[in-house]
Design a protein around this motif. Structure first.
Motif, PDB file in Angstrom:
ATOM      1  N   VAL A 758      21.416  30.108  -8.829  1.00  0.00           N
ATOM      2  CA  VAL A 758      22.088  29.748 -10.094  1.00  0.00           C
ATOM      3  C   VAL A 758      21.433  30.482 -11.255  1.00  0.00           C
ATOM      4  O   VAL A 758      22.111  30.934 -12.190  1.00  0.00           O
ATOM      5  N   ALA A 759      20.095  30.603 -11.224  1.00  0.00           N
ATOM      6  CA  ALA A 759      19.395  31.341 -12.285  1.00  0.00           C
ATOM      7  C   ALA A 759      19.862  32.788 -12.325  1.00  0.00           C
ATOM      8  O   ALA A 759      20.070  33.367 -13.400  1.00  0.00           O
ATOM      9  N   VAL A 760      20.040  33.402 -11.149  1.00  0.00           N
ATOM     10  CA  VAL A 760      20.546  34.781 -11.089  1.00  0.00           C
ATOM     11  C   VAL A 760      21.942  34.849 -11.694  1.00  0.00           C
ATOM     12  O   VAL A 760      22.245  35.728 -12.513  1.00  0.00           O
ATOM     13  N   GLY A 763      21.962  34.693 -15.348  1.00  0.00           N
ATOM     14  CA  GLY A 763      21.212  35.746 -16.029  1.00  0.00           C
ATOM     15  C   GLY A 763      19.861  35.277 -16.535  1.00  0.00           C
ATOM     16  O   GLY A 763      19.313  35.853 -17.470  1.00  0.00           O
ATOM     17  N   LEU A 764      19.329  34.242 -15.912  1.00  0.00           N
ATOM     18  CA  LEU A 764      18.049  33.672 -16.339  1.00  0.00           C
ATOM     19  C   LEU A 764      16.928  34.252 -15.481  1.00  0.00           C
ATOM     20  O   LEU A 764      16.906  34.058 -14.263  1.00  0.00           O
ATOM     21  N   ALA A 765      16.009  34.966 -16.114  1.00  0.00           N
ATOM     22  CA  ALA A 765      14.867  35.531 -15.398  1.00  0.00           C
ATOM     23  C   ALA A 765      13.693  34.567 -15.466  1.00  0.00           C
ATOM     24  O   ALA A 765      13.559  33.783 -16.407  1.00  0.00           O
ATOM     25  N   LEU A 766      12.846  34.618 -14.452  1.00  0.00           N
ATOM     26  CA  LEU A 766      11.577  33.900 -14.541  1.00  0.00           C
ATOM     27  C   LEU A 766      10.690  34.609 -15.552  1.00  0.00           C
ATOM     28  O   LEU A 766      10.757  35.827 -15.727  1.00  0.00           O
ATOM     29  N   PHE A 768       6.785  33.978 -18.215  1.00  0.00           N
ATOM     30  CA  PHE A 768       5.510  33.283 -18.339  1.00  0.00           C
ATOM     31  C   PHE A 768       5.676  31.828 -18.769  1.00  0.00           C
ATOM     32  O   PHE A 768       4.773  31.024 -18.546  1.00  0.00           O
ATOM     33  N   ALA A 769       6.800  31.483 -19.382  1.00  0.00           N
ATOM     34  CA  ALA A 769       7.005  30.123 -19.883  1.00  0.00           C
ATOM     35  C   ALA A 769       7.715  29.246 -18.860  1.00  0.00           C
ATOM     36  O   ALA A 769       7.217  28.179 -18.481  1.00  0.00           O
ATOM     37  N   ASN A 770       8.883  29.685 -18.395  1.00  0.00           N
ATOM     38  CA  ASN A 770       9.675  28.762 -17.562  1.00  0.00           C
ATOM     39  C   ASN A 770       9.125  28.585 -16.160  1.00  0.00           C
ATOM     40  O   ASN A 770       9.486  27.631 -15.470  1.00  0.00           O
ATOM     41  N   ILE A 771       8.248  29.470 -15.734  1.00  0.00           N
ATOM     42  CA  ILE A 771       7.688  29.321 -14.386  1.00  0.00           C
ATOM     43  C   ILE A 771       6.839  28.058 -14.285  1.00  0.00           C
ATOM     44  O   ILE A 771       6.616  27.530 -13.198  1.00  0.00           O
ATOM     45  N   ILE A 772       6.381  27.544 -15.445  1.00  0.00           N
ATOM     46  CA  ILE A 772       5.578  26.318 -15.457  1.00  0.00           C
ATOM     47  C   ILE A 772       6.429  25.105 -15.070  1.00  0.00           C
ATOM     48  O   ILE A 772       5.902  24.059 -14.676  1.00  0.00           O
ATOM     49  N   ALA A 773       7.755  25.243 -15.167  1.00  0.00           N
ATOM     50  CA  ALA A 773       8.627  24.122 -14.787  1.00  0.00           C
ATOM     51  C   ALA A 773       8.680  23.919 -13.279  1.00  0.00           C
ATOM     52  O   ALA A 773       9.054  22.835 -12.804  1.00  0.00           O
ATOM     53  N   LEU A 774       8.282  24.915 -12.504  1.00  0.00           N
ATOM     54  CA  LEU A 774       8.434  24.827 -11.046  1.00  0.00           C
ATOM     55  C   LEU A 774       7.640  23.688 -10.416  1.00  0.00           C
ATOM     56  O   LEU A 774       8.141  23.027  -9.502  1.00  0.00           O
ATOM     57  N   SER A 832      14.197  28.772 -22.227  1.00  0.00           N
ATOM     58  CA  SER A 832      14.377  29.139 -20.821  1.00  0.00           C
ATOM     59  C   SER A 832      13.723  28.108 -19.909  1.00  0.00           C
ATOM     60  O   SER A 832      14.222  27.841 -18.811  1.00  0.00           O
ATOM     61  N   MET A 833      12.610  27.502 -20.358  1.00  0.00           N
ATOM     62  CA  MET A 833      11.981  26.452 -19.562  1.00  0.00           C
ATOM     63  C   MET A 833      12.909  25.249 -19.453  1.00  0.00           C
ATOM     64  O   MET A 833      13.111  24.687 -18.373  1.00  0.00           O
ATOM     65  N   GLY A 834      13.489  24.850 -20.592  1.00  0.00           N
ATOM     66  CA  GLY A 834      14.417  23.718 -20.574  1.00  0.00           C
ATOM     67  C   GLY A 834      15.627  23.985 -19.717  1.00  0.00           C
ATOM     68  O   GLY A 834      16.084  23.109 -18.964  1.00  0.00           O
ATOM     69  N   LEU A 835      16.153  25.208 -19.791  1.00  0.00           N
ATOM     70  CA  LEU A 835      17.334  25.553 -18.999  1.00  0.00           C
ATOM     71  C   LEU A 835      17.018  25.537 -17.512  1.00  0.00           C
ATOM     72  O   LEU A 835      17.810  25.029 -16.697  1.00  0.00           O
ATOM     73  N   LEU A 836      15.859  26.081 -17.134  1.00  0.00           N
ATOM     74  CA  LEU A 836      15.485  26.078 -15.720  1.00  0.00           C
ATOM     75  C   LEU A 836      15.284  24.646 -15.211  1.00  0.00           C
ATOM     76  O   LEU A 836      15.656  24.321 -14.082  1.00  0.00           O
ATOM     77  N   LEU A 837      14.693  23.782 -16.046  1.00  0.00           N
ATOM     78  CA  LEU A 837      14.546  22.379 -15.660  1.00  0.00           C
ATOM     79  C   LEU A 837      15.902  21.719 -15.441  1.00  0.00           C
ATOM     80  O   LEU A 837      16.099  20.985 -14.466  1.00  0.00           O
TER      81      LEU A 837
END
Length: 861
Positions: A758-760, A763-766, A768-774, A832-837
């Motif tokens: 879904v991120a692909v 168009g959402l790339a990983l 330094f910020a959103n990777i902390i949501a993992l 991007s962190m919020g969107l990935l969450l």
């Protein structure tokens, strides 16, 4: 499925919960005291380190190379860059000189202040021209000698018009073509017309002397500032940046004066980043809290249940903060994120306990029996969820990403604290608040048809899930990591927009590579090799600043100095003129223009423009005077300096300039700039690879951001594998059946793959910020699945209708609302962190609600 046997640990938890129920008042008082103590301890001892350089292990080879370079050339580290754009090169020069001089008066705030164009380059600049260019410039200056002499003797508007009058006398006598005076007359007309309109359009003396229009770089100057930083502050550079902006205002370096000053550089961007993140944070936090409270009410339907959860959450957060301060001491911008992770999982644990208690209160009238039943039913899954989530976080401990390593330690301990609080304080508070019995079952009876459908069509569901998983796996290679930290910041802020502008120009891109050579000779040879690479635009060493062809250029300068030197150094300089004297000189110029033979059309515009200024007030005259003569003294000084240049060898380069390229012990640096657009990640990757193939020990911004990305991605990859292994061990130890372990992990595996897919698609790339949501998504995915699998082993065969579904749904929803609001942030990294969450939590819910019931049904076959 066989039921989960009652373990000694479960019995212990039941007795503990029952004790807290019976001693509810004492337990609440004890926790209140402990919470206050933890809060006091945290407030008294918490420290923040906002130095992002310390987020990665100092033992990494490339960090050691970076540290060696920084030690050799400390003057280039942690700089603010004032980018000064002028409407003319003169304005930019004067503004840079004024700002640098003002900031040098504040040594308490600024460790060093330097202009980007060093004195050595300002003095020897003509030697770097091509020989033909130098001869052409010399001819122009010789032709302008009479005018230069007049201006040197009287560098004011009065002197300017006296010089123009001499030129016009030459035109009148036929000694000079009027066309030769066009540049200065047109410039005078532009300045006069602007002054009458209330504007100030300066005359470019540099353009007049050189005979060419200035390019973008000619209109730009840099002041390089090393501020004193306080990394104990959330904004370590705020005092320095505020002082720079105050100096800009005091000096009048504004667009109205023909100058624009902007601040950029890493520390300026970091400060703006903090301000962007903080902007509106209070309103956002209040809105999120209100939304969470509404969702908790929808889930629990009682303030007597909601308030105990929130109080338990506050107590647990205080204890976790206390642990963080005691265990780590100094928090950093990454490790402070444990609060987000704790709230997300702490709310989940609280909702699970309270929802289970609601369910039992419907079936069991006696609160004491209902509490014991709740403890017996929730102990196993809650402790297992806490253990697996903690194991996932603790897996980050051995990584080289120091910030996340600390985060893993604190968050892992936080999971144990959250579980302990929800099995002690929460039962006590529920007893004190006395929520009313439930009139009807807490689960979702309306989901019975979906329960049946997922069981009856389980093979179809599993087939679809398998297909989605394969498609997701095929999409995963397209998931990219954006290693450019600038893309995490708001492009509309001054520092970031300026940095992006500089990156677009290969002459000013900060994405360079630095190499520390053993000697100047080695540096020169290395620069020659690197400059031959197609990926390299330019490679500079100290040898690059020894002009070539001096044997031919110096005689030209000597002759020019012989002719112009006395002209530029008159025996006396006229005193500043009065407005009346300026008007008189201008009036003479107007008369001469109008009296030219044949009424030259070329003279009509400047004559009319000057007449308009003469007819205006003294304020307009002063504005016009500043526009035409304010930059003149500085340009005459610069010309004197340029004509005084002498022979240059590597050993005669001034010490202050040489220190920027050669250390005291003889080591030398090479600076390499990329060909192409430095903002393009692929361009930078090819550039760094090409340079390091020649110089493996290369460092610099272009290397650092790529290596940082490798470390961070590697840390999360390795920690993910370790976490998966630890979770499997914990699950197998408790559940003791490979099938049950697989049932817990299968929805998580599919959710992971689909989240990436879904991120692909989005168009959402990983980064330094959103990777902390993992880690939060990992913890939530495991916990949600555990609740259902343990319930199934206890005989629950209608998972979606159970109270667990209500608890899981609202747990995910509250977490999504609390942290998904980050997606609306003006800060791209936070958004991007919020969107990935949001994406991850949504996918996890779908896999748990739709895939897991089918898997459980298939397992019962």
């Amino acid at each position: 499925m066989e039921a989960v046997p009652t373990s000694a640990l479960t019995d212990l938890v039941v007795r503990l919960v029952d004790l807290c129920r019976r001693r509810a008042g004492a337990v609440a008082a004890l926790f209140l005291a402990l919470t206050v103590a933890a809060g006091w301890y945290t407030a008294a001892n918490i420290r923040m380190d906002t130095d992002t350089d310390r987020l990665l292990s100092a033992d990494l080879p490339w960090k050691q190379q970076e540290r060696a370079y920084d030690a050799a050339f400390p003057q280039f580290q942690r700089r603010l860059v004032a980018v000064i754009d002028g409407t003319t090169p003169d304005r930019a020069d004067d503004a840079a000189a004024a700002l640098a001089a003002r900031l040098e008066q504040r040594p308490n705030l600024f460790r060093s202040v330097r202009r980007g164009d060093a004195p050595y380059l300002r003095t020897h600049g003509l030697l770097f021209l091509k020989e033909a260019e130098l001869r052409e410039l010399a001819d122009r200056l010789i032709e302008a000698q009479p005018m230069i002499g007049s201006l040197a003797a009287d560098p004011s508007p009065r002197g300017l018009f006296a010089a123009i009058n001499l030129l016009l006398e030459g035109v009148k006598r036929g000694q000079l073509d009027l066309a030769a005076t066009a540049p200065i007359l047109d410039g005078i007309a532009d300045a006069a017309e602007s002054a009458v309109r209330g504007e100030e359009r300066p005359l470019s003396w540099q353009a007049l002397f050189t005979g060419r229009e200035p390019g973008p770089l000619d209109l730009r100057r840099f002041v390089l500032i090393q501020p004193a930083l306080d990394f104990g502050s959330l904004s370590p550079t705020v005092s320095a940046t505020d002082a720079v902006r105050a100096a800009v205002r005091e000096l009048g370096l504004t667009p109205d004066a023909g100058v624009r000053v902007r601040l950029t550089g890493n520390i300026a961007m970091e400060e703006e980043e903090f301000r962007t993140v903080a902007d509106g944070a209070e309103v956002s936090a209040a809105g999120s809290l209100l939304a969470v409270a509404v969702l908790l009410f929808l889930c629990l339907r009682s303030g007597r249940l909601i308030l105990p959860i929130l109080l338990t959450l506050v107590a647990g957060l205080a204890f976790t903060f206390g642990f963080a301060v005691a265990a780590v001491g100094t928090l950093n911008p990454i490790s402070i994120a444990f609060a987000v992770l704790f709230i997300g999982m702490g709310v989940d644990f609280g909702i699970q306990v309270a929802t289970r208690y609601r369910d039992r209160r419907h079936a069991v009238p006696d609160p004491a029996d209902a509490m014991r039943d709740t403890a017996r039913g929730i102990a196993g899954p809650l402790l297992l969820a806490a253990a697996t989530t903690a194991a996932g976080f603790l897996a980050f401990l051995p990584t080289d990403y120091v910030g996340v390593s600390q985060l893993g330690l604190i968050a892992g301990a936080g999971m144990a604290i959250a579980a302990a609080c929800n099995l002690t304080l929460l039962p006590a508070l529920l007893t004190l608040f006395r929520p009313r019995p439930e009139p009807e079952p807490v689960g979702y009876a309306a989901l019975a048809p979906l329960d049946r459908l997922l069981v009856e069509r389980r093979r179809a569901v599993l087939t679809v899930a398998l297909g989605l998983g394969v498609a997701g796996l095929l999409a995963l290679p397209l998931l990219r990591f954006d290693f450019n930290p600038v893309n995490l910041r708001d492009a509309k802020t001054e520092a970031v927009s300026t940095a992006l502008e500089l990156m677009a120009d290969r002459d000013t891109t900060p994405f360079t590579v630095q190499i520390l050579a053993r000697s100047p000779a080695e540096a020169a040879a290395l620069a020659d090799r690197l400059e031959a690479l197609p990926e390299v635009f330019r490679a500079l060493s100290i040898a690059s600043f020894v002009p070539g062809g001096q044997d031919r250029k110096l005689p030209i300068l000597d002759d020019l100095n012989l002719l112009l030197g006395p002209t530029l150094t008159p025996l006396s300089v006229a005193p500043p003129p009065t407005p009346a004297q300026i008007r008189a000189a201008m009036a003479e110029t107007v008369e001469r223009l109008r009296a030219l033979p044949g009424g030259e059309a070329r003279a009509a515009r400047p004559a009319a423009a000057l007449s308009a200024v003469l007819a205006a007030d003294d304020a307009t005259l002063a504005r016009f005077g500043r526009a035409v003569a304010a930059g003149l003294p500085g340009r005459l000084d610069a010309l004197r300096g340029l004509l005084s240049a002498g022979p240059v060898t590597p050993d005669t380069i001034p010490a202050d300039f040489r220190r920027d390229w050669v250390t005291a012990d003889g080591r030398a640096r090479v600076e390499v700039s990329p060909a192409g657009d430095g903002r393009d990640p692929d361009t930078l990757v090819r550039f760094v690879a090409a340079v390091r193939a020649v110089a493996p020990a290369a460092t610099g911004t272009a290397v650092t951001i790529q290596e940082s990305a490798h470390v961070i991605v590697g840390a999360f990859r390795d920690a993910g594998l370790v976490a998966l292994g630890a979770i499997v061990i914990v699950l197998f130890t408790v559940l003791r059946r490979p099938l049950d372990v697989a049932l817990v992990l299968a929805p998580l595996a599919l959710a992971t793959v689909l989240t990436g897919a879904v991120a692909v698609a989005a168009g959402l790339a990983l980064n330094f910020a959103n990777i902390i949501a993992l880690p939060l998504l990992l913890g939530a995915g495991v916990a949600f699945a555990i609740y259902y699998v343990v319930n199934a082993r206890a005989g629950q065969d209608r998972p979606l209708q159970s109270s667990t579904t209500r608890a899981v749904f609202y747990s995910a929803l509250t977490t999504a609302v609390a942290f998904g609001s980050l997606a609306l942030s003006n800060h791209p990294g936070t958004a991007s962190m919020g969107l990935l969450l949001l994406i991850g939590l949504g996918v996890i819910l779908l896999t748990v609600f739709l895939l897991l019931p089918a898997l459980l049904a298939a397992a019962r076959e």
